[in-house]
Design a protein around this motif. Structure first.
Motif, PDB file in Angstrom:
ATOM      1  N   LEU A  83      27.326  24.256  39.751  1.00  0.00           N
ATOM      2  CA  LEU A  83      27.119  22.744  39.496  1.00  0.00           C
ATOM      3  C   LEU A  83      27.014  22.289  37.904  1.00  0.00           C
ATOM      4  O   LEU A  83      26.887  23.239  37.205  1.00  0.00           O
ATOM      5  CB  LEU A  83      25.150  22.493  39.047  1.00  0.00           C
ATOM      6  CG  LEU A  83      24.947  20.267  39.783  1.00  0.00           C
ATOM      7  CD1 LEU A  83      26.366  20.201  40.444  1.00  0.00           C
ATOM      8  CD2 LEU A  83      23.829  20.158  39.271  1.00  0.00           C
ATOM      9  N   LEU A  84      28.424  21.718  37.911  1.00  0.00           N
ATOM     10  CA  LEU A  84      29.063  21.456  36.278  1.00  0.00           C
ATOM     11  C   LEU A  84      28.959  20.142  36.111  1.00  0.00           C
ATOM     12  O   LEU A  84      28.119  19.746  34.628  1.00  0.00           O
ATOM     13  CB  LEU A  84      30.572  21.994  36.285  1.00  0.00           C
ATOM     14  CG  LEU A  84      30.771  23.785  36.391  1.00  0.00           C
ATOM     15  CD1 LEU A  84      32.052  23.390  36.244  1.00  0.00           C
ATOM     16  CD2 LEU A  84      30.158  24.174  35.558  1.00  0.00           C
ATOM     17  N   GLU A  85      28.773  19.049  37.124  1.00  0.00           N
ATOM     18  CA  GLU A  85      27.940  17.711  36.332  1.00  0.00           C
ATOM     19  C   GLU A  85      26.918  16.943  37.302  1.00  0.00           C
ATOM     20  O   GLU A  85      27.346  17.903  38.357  1.00  0.00           O
ATOM     21  CB  GLU A  85      29.291  17.047  36.622  1.00  0.00           C
ATOM     22  CG  GLU A  85      30.590  17.168  35.511  1.00  0.00           C
ATOM     23  CD  GLU A  85      32.323  16.000  36.231  1.00  0.00           C
ATOM     24  OE1 GLU A  85      31.646  15.517  36.197  1.00  0.00           O
ATOM     25  OE2 GLU A  85      33.123  16.436  36.332  1.00  0.00           O
ATOM     26  N   LEU A  86      26.185  16.195  36.923  1.00  0.00           N
ATOM     27  CA  LEU A  86      25.619  15.911  37.214  1.00  0.00           C
ATOM     28  C   LEU A  86      24.960  14.342  36.087  1.00  0.00           C
ATOM     29  O   LEU A  86      24.037  14.603  35.326  1.00  0.00           O
ATOM     30  CB  LEU A  86      23.684  16.643  37.190  1.00  0.00           C
ATOM     31  CG  LEU A  86      22.674  15.893  38.099  1.00  0.00           C
ATOM     32  CD1 LEU A  86      22.926  15.898  39.769  1.00  0.00           C
ATOM     33  CD2 LEU A  86      20.880  17.176  38.528  1.00  0.00           C
ATOM     34  N   PRO A  87      25.991  13.610  36.952  1.00  0.00           N
ATOM     35  CA  PRO A  87      25.819  12.283  35.660  1.00  0.00           C
ATOM     36  C   PRO A  87      24.705  11.180  35.943  1.00  0.00           C
ATOM     37  O   PRO A  87      24.425  10.970  34.743  1.00  0.00           O
ATOM     38  CB  PRO A  87      27.099  12.305  36.190  1.00  0.00           C
ATOM     39  CG  PRO A  87      27.142  12.075  36.887  1.00  0.00           C
ATOM     40  CD  PRO A  87      26.899  12.989  36.996  1.00  0.00           C
ATOM     41  N   VAL A  88      24.151  11.339  37.137  1.00  0.00           N
ATOM     42  CA  VAL A  88      23.178  10.120  37.057  1.00  0.00           C
ATOM     43  C   VAL A  88      21.360  10.777  36.827  1.00  0.00           C
ATOM     44  O   VAL A  88      21.609  11.606  36.685  1.00  0.00           O
ATOM     45  CB  VAL A  88      23.179   9.885  38.935  1.00  0.00           C
ATOM     46  CG1 VAL A  88      24.247   9.660  39.863  1.00  0.00           C
ATOM     47  CG2 VAL A  88      22.395  11.381  39.857  1.00  0.00           C
ATOM     48  N   LEU A  89      20.709   9.791  36.615  1.00  0.00           N
ATOM     49  CA  LEU A  89      19.516  10.271  35.887  1.00  0.00           C
ATOM     50  C   LEU A  89      18.570   9.226  36.905  1.00  0.00           C
ATOM     51  O   LEU A  89      18.727   8.467  37.777  1.00  0.00           O
ATOM     52  CB  LEU A  89      19.679   9.090  34.365  1.00  0.00           C
ATOM     53  CG  LEU A  89      20.500   8.935  33.761  1.00  0.00           C
ATOM     54  CD1 LEU A  89      19.980   8.282  32.342  1.00  0.00           C
ATOM     55  CD2 LEU A  89      19.811  10.444  32.999  1.00  0.00           C
ATOM     56  N   LEU A 103      30.353  20.519  41.266  1.00  0.00           N
ATOM     57  CA  LEU A 103      30.828  22.444  41.775  1.00  0.00           C
ATOM     58  C   LEU A 103      31.754  22.679  41.033  1.00  0.00           C
ATOM     59  O   LEU A 103      32.832  21.679  40.527  1.00  0.00           O
ATOM     60  CB  LEU A 103      30.580  22.372  43.015  1.00  0.00           C
ATOM     61  CG  LEU A 103      29.449  22.108  43.474  1.00  0.00           C
ATOM     62  CD1 LEU A 103      29.406  22.472  44.802  1.00  0.00           C
ATOM     63  CD2 LEU A 103      28.251  22.643  43.380  1.00  0.00           C
ATOM     64  N   ASP A 104      31.464  23.962  39.959  1.00  0.00           N
ATOM     65  CA  ASP A 104      33.152  24.520  39.513  1.00  0.00           C
ATOM     66  C   ASP A 104      33.594  24.458  40.996  1.00  0.00           C
ATOM     67  O   ASP A 104      33.749  25.286  41.654  1.00  0.00           O
ATOM     68  CB  ASP A 104      32.398  25.982  38.843  1.00  0.00           C
ATOM     69  CG  ASP A 104      33.926  26.457  38.361  1.00  0.00           C
ATOM     70  OD1 ASP A 104      35.131  26.015  38.406  1.00  0.00           O
ATOM     71  OD2 ASP A 104      33.401  27.306  37.635  1.00  0.00           O
ATOM     72  N   ASP A 109      40.148  25.706  43.567  1.00  0.00           N
ATOM     73  CA  ASP A 109      41.360  25.719  43.371  1.00  0.00           C
ATOM     74  C   ASP A 109      42.301  26.523  43.654  1.00  0.00           C
ATOM     75  O   ASP A 109      43.402  26.142  44.443  1.00  0.00           O
ATOM     76  CB  ASP A 109      41.693  25.340  41.986  1.00  0.00           C
ATOM     77  CG  ASP A 109      41.136  23.960  41.200  1.00  0.00           C
ATOM     78  OD1 ASP A 109      40.904  22.503  42.481  1.00  0.00           O
ATOM     79  OD2 ASP A 109      41.216  23.869  40.911  1.00  0.00           O
ATOM     80  N   ARG A 110      41.420  27.575  43.828  1.00  0.00           N
ATOM     81  CA  ARG A 110      42.235  28.912  43.932  1.00  0.00           C
ATOM     82  C   ARG A 110      42.920  28.886  45.924  1.00  0.00           C
ATOM     83  O   ARG A 110      43.442  29.886  46.407  1.00  0.00           O
ATOM     84  CB  ARG A 110      41.985  30.349  43.230  1.00  0.00           C
ATOM     85  CG  ARG A 110      42.026  31.505  44.479  1.00  0.00           C
ATOM     86  CD  ARG A 110      41.727  32.763  42.929  1.00  0.00           C
ATOM     87  NE  ARG A 110      41.541  32.913  41.987  1.00  0.00           N
ATOM     88  CZ  ARG A 110      40.193  32.432  41.283  1.00  0.00           C
ATOM     89  NH1 ARG A 110      39.330  32.788  42.715  1.00  0.00           N
ATOM     90  NH2 ARG A 110      39.681  32.171  40.307  1.00  0.00           N
ATOM     91  N   ALA A 111      41.860  28.550  45.791  1.00  0.00           N
ATOM     92  CA  ALA A 111      42.044  28.752  47.714  1.00  0.00           C
ATOM     93  C   ALA A 111      42.841  28.238  48.640  1.00  0.00           C
ATOM     94  O   ALA A 111      43.589  28.199  48.880  1.00  0.00           O
ATOM     95  CB  ALA A 111      40.416  28.702  48.652  1.00  0.00           C
TER      96      ALA A 111
END
Length: 372
Positions: A83-89, A103-104, A109-111
């Protein structure tokens, strides 16, 4: 000079003289009994006043309720990753489609790139074999085998792109984030709950009804359903029926009934808050809107057996002033007595005020004083 020497005769003469003087005084002075009676008739007679309403006489039931969301969903990813972003509060309102978490995407992208290369290679090989097949250099089965390879490569690319899209978690509906269930930068697996979201498109209230009442009351007998919330003091909010459970709670022997109301104007109501739900039931056999219920003591009968009530009009009596009014006879059509109330089919309107006690001692046009 005459002297009465008979003593008894003298005493009787004195008694008679005193009686004559007393009678004379009584004839010339006021009569206290007459004055009291006149004063009683001059003052307005106290009367208990009843306001006619279609809500009077209904059976009222109160239930403890709890605010609930239309639906509550624990959102999770359909693919694993970091998990790279969790912007909500927590308590943040979100719209349908808003980003909840990401997610990262490095591996995904590679796949996608690898699947794209494989598809291009399969396409070129299929084109080459198609030319050879047209020249009858290879068999149809060899071409079909390469066609299957190409189709599988196309499906792999579609899957890779779908997995890349799954790395972004979006809100499925307009709602509010209740709680974040994991922290950012956590490695999550498939179906790991990330946040809990409530659908607050309307306010729903759940109540539990005992099986005895649940099985006896029909929808036609429910006159109104209203709720009070501690956050809004004594303000009443009308509720509508949504659904009910068909399975009884094994512990409490109750059935859950879900009620609802619009959310406009009550944005501070959130799932879990308490409510007091008031359900008014129309007595069995009394059709809504057809009759009013008035106290039995308010209805009297004249010499011909015709029923009437004393209609009260404040400010119309002699002397005026607050709480003073005159009563007039109002004929009514009544039905069968229902406990302490009598259904009135005609002769009254909602908001009319009538005398509900001591009606037998009044006369038409008499001034009375309200005693509620």
């Amino acid at each position: 000079m005459m002297v009465f020497r008979n003593a008894p005769f003298a005493r009787w003469t004195g008694v008679l003289l005193a009686a004559s003087l007393l009678a004379a005084c009584q004839e010339s002075g006021p009569d206290p009994f007459a004055e009291a009676e006149a004063k009683l008739h001059a003052e307005p007679r106290p009367a208990k006043i009843f306001e006619v309403s279609d809500q009077i006489g209904m059976i009222e039931r109160r239930f403890a309720g709890r605010v609930a969301a239309v639906q509550t969903v624990d959102l999770s990813f359909q693919v694993p990753g970091k998990l790279l972003e969790l912007p909500v509060l927590e308590s943040q309102q979100v719209k349908k489609g808003d980003v909840i978490a990401r997610l990262d995407t490095t591996d995904y992208d590679r796949a996608v790139r690898q699947a794209t290369i494989n598809l291009d290679q399969a396409r070129r090989e299929l084109d080459r074999l198609e030319t050879l097949r047209d020249r009858s250099v290879i068999s149809q089965s060899a071409y079909d085998e390469q066609k299957n390879t190409y189709d599988l490569a196309a499906e792999s690319l579609k899957e890779a792109r779908q997995n890349l899209e799954y790395t972004t978690l979006r809100a499925p509906f307009d709602g509010i984030v209740s709680v974040r269930l994991i922290d950012n930068f956590t490695t999550v697996s498939v179906a790991t709950p990330v946040v809990r979201v409530h659908d607050l498109s309307e306010v729903q209230v759940d109540i539990n009804v005992a099986e005895a009442l649940f099985g006896r009351v029909t929808a036609s007998e429910v006159a109104s359903i209203e709720a009070k919330f501690p956050a809004y003091a004594d303000r009443l909010f009308p509720l509508e029926y949504r659904e009910h459970s068909s399975q009884v709670d094994e512990v409490t022997q109750t059935y859950r009934i879900t009620l609802a109301m619009p959310r406009e104007g009550v944005e501070q109501l959130f799932p879990g808050m308490t409510a007091s739900v008031i359900v008014k039931l129309q007595p069995h056999g009394l059709a809504l809107g057809e009759r009013f219920l008035v106290p039995s003591a308010a209805v009297v009968a004249d010499g011909n057996g015709k029923a009437f009530v004393w209609k009260y009009e404040e400010g119309s009596g002699e002397g005026g002033g607050p709480g003073i009014g005159k009563v007039t006879r109002q004929p009514v059509e009544i039905d069968t007595v229902m406990g302490d109330f009598i259904p009135v089919a005609s002769g009254l309107e909602s908001g009319d005020e009538i005398v509900s006690a001591g009606a037998a001692y009044l006369s038409d046009g008499q001034t009375v004083r309200r005693m509620n």
